[in-house]
Design an enzyme around this catalytic site. Structure first.
Site, mmCIF file in Angstrom:
data_model
loop_
_atom_site.group_PDB
_atom_site.id
_atom_site.type_symbol
_atom_site.label_atom_id
_atom_site.label_comp_id
_atom_site.label_asym_id
_atom_site.label_seq_id
_atom_site.Cartn_x
_atom_site.Cartn_y
_atom_site.Cartn_z
ATOM 1 N N GLY A 50 -18.495 -144.372 33.197
ATOM 2 C CA GLY A 50 -17.312 -144.860 32.499
ATOM 3 C C GLY A 50 -17.616 -146.293 32.079
ATOM 4 O O GLY A 50 -18.048 -147.112 32.901
ATOM 5 N N ALA A 51 -17.389 -146.590 30.800
ATOM 6 C CA ALA A 51 -17.837 -147.882 30.244
ATOM 7 C C ALA A 51 -17.352 -149.094 31.050
ATOM 8 O O ALA A 51 -18.166 -149.909 31.498
ATOM 9 C CB ALA A 51 -17.417 -147.970 28.781
ATOM 10 N N ASP A 221 -16.906 -146.176 24.300
ATOM 11 C CA ASP A 221 -17.984 -146.930 24.958
ATOM 12 C C ASP A 221 -18.397 -148.147 24.148
ATOM 13 O O ASP A 221 -19.022 -149.059 24.680
ATOM 14 C CB ASP A 221 -19.186 -146.021 25.204
ATOM 15 C CG ASP A 221 -18.884 -145.084 26.367
ATOM 16 O OD1 ASP A 221 -18.132 -144.100 26.147
ATOM 17 O OD2 ASP A 221 -19.336 -145.356 27.489
ATOM 18 N N ASN A 231 -18.108 -142.676 21.600
ATOM 19 C CA ASN A 231 -17.515 -142.151 22.837
ATOM 20 C C ASN A 231 -18.271 -140.876 23.217
ATOM 21 O O ASN A 231 -19.166 -140.423 22.481
ATOM 22 C CB ASN A 231 -16.016 -141.892 22.663
ATOM 23 C CG ASN A 231 -15.335 -141.607 23.998
ATOM 24 O OD1 ASN A 231 -15.565 -142.316 24.976
ATOM 25 N ND2 ASN A 231 -14.527 -140.564 24.068
#
Ligand code: MRU
Length: 343
Positions: A50-51, A221, A231
């Site tokens: 997860g970014a 992202d 993404n």
């Protein structure tokens, strides 16, 4: 380091612990992520993912490394190694650029953690205001508490709408190839008690056609200066389907995901991953061993397919994005560093 705790990350003052997301939902196993080399491996195998979370986790890891007496050269080598652990999510570069310059790594990492919690709250408030009573909401990948230090990006918006009593129903894409939707979003939705239905990615178009979905919300992202964004692979297809069916489509992202140094989506580096992830899952292979594969972890959605971008500080419409509003809203903000090099 002051102790902190989020859904997937915690620090007890001496040791940094990460919830191994690769083992969810079957087992909740916490691993020691205090050593930078270990953290690089954890990020690469998506134990930590997860970014926003990979930026926060890498910063906390570096601060712990400094706390344990790392020399200046060890610190800067670890910072460079963490910065290049994954290429697409700019939050990692954003956090490492801050840690590189920090006079006090411990307080900088604490600030990065606290800020991420606050940014999630901002997105939740702005995004939930768009959602109407009884909407069906489609989401992709995992963008919740597991992907951030706070309540999440797109899933944080959904959670806030649910808490506001809007009676939303969530459709979660399972998200091939690594099933972040089926394993992680479904796990979070159940924990939160949000009414939801899991679908395979290929079912989304039918749901949209049948009028079950009033809004699509996804994370990001990296958002380029013109509003194009990267993404999880499959997002672009969803955006095309949403446009065809006249359903609003919103990426949700904090300022730490905005990369004004990237003029457009073509400049966003896309991570290519292991063929084994397409040929099967874990130890299970269903395709011929040597079949050639293509496995981009992310895709880029052009700003033209975005209804509006939900940020922590504003909601920008497609027209605003196309006329350069992102630079005005996110430029020269503390924490949005000067153009990066070599991403
Ligand atoms: O490969 P992952 O699981 O790290 O990909 C995550 C996503 O694509 C999310 O949508 C993204 O990081 C933004 S939301 C926190």
């Amino acid at each position: 380091m002051n102790p902190f705790e989020s859904l997937g990350l915690k620090h007890d003052g001496r040791t940094l612990w990460v919830l191994d997301q690769a083992q969810l939902p079957d087992a909740e196993v916490w691993l020691d992520g205090s050593d930078p080399e270990t953290m690089v491996a954890l990020i690469r195998r998506l134990a930590v993912r997860g970014a926003p979370l990979i930026g926060v986790a890498a910063a906390a890891c570096l601060a712990t490394f400094a706390q344990r007496g790392a020399s200046a050269s060890e610190y800067s080598a670890a910072c460079a190694a963490l910065r290049s652990a994954r290429p697409t999510a700019v939050n990692l570069m954003w956090a490492m650029d801050r840690m590189k310059e920090a006079a006090d790594p411990v307080s900088e990492a604490e600030a990065i953690f606290t800020e991420d919690v606050r940014l999630c709250e901002g997105m939740a408030e702005h995004g939930a205001a768009l959602i109407q009573e009884g909407e069906g909401l489609l989401t992709h990948c995992n963008t919740g508490g597991l992907a951030t230090a706070g309540i999440g990006t797109a899933l944080g918006v959904i959670r806030r709408a649910h808490e506001q009593g809007k009676h939303v129903h969530v459709y979660a894409d399972e998200t091939r190839p690594l099933l972040q939707g089926g394993r992680l979003t479904a796990w979070e939705l159940k924990k939160l008690g949000i009414p939801s239905t899991l679908i395979t990615d290929s079912m989304a178009a039918l749901l949209l056609r049948d009028g079950k979905v009033q809004r699509v919300l996804v994370g990001s992202d990296r958002v380029a200066a013109n509003g194009d964004f990267a993404n999880k692979v499959g997002t672009y297809g969803l955006a095309v389907q949403a446009r065809f069916h006249g359903v609003p489509f919103h990426p949700v992202a904090p300022v730490s995901t905005v990369d004004l140094a990237c003029p457009d989506g073509a400049a966003i580096p896309i991570e290519l991953r292991n063929p084994g992830e397409v040929r099967g899952y874990g130890a299970w292979r269903w395709a011929p061993e040597d079949i050639p594969t293509w496995n981009p972890a992310f895709d880029v959605t052009p700003a033209d397919l975005v209804s509006s971008l939900v940020l922590d500080r504003a909601v920008l419409t497609r027209n605003e994005l196309c006329s350069g509003a992102l630079a005005k809203v996110c430029g020269e903000q503390p924490g949005n560093p000067a153009p990066r090099q070599g991403d």
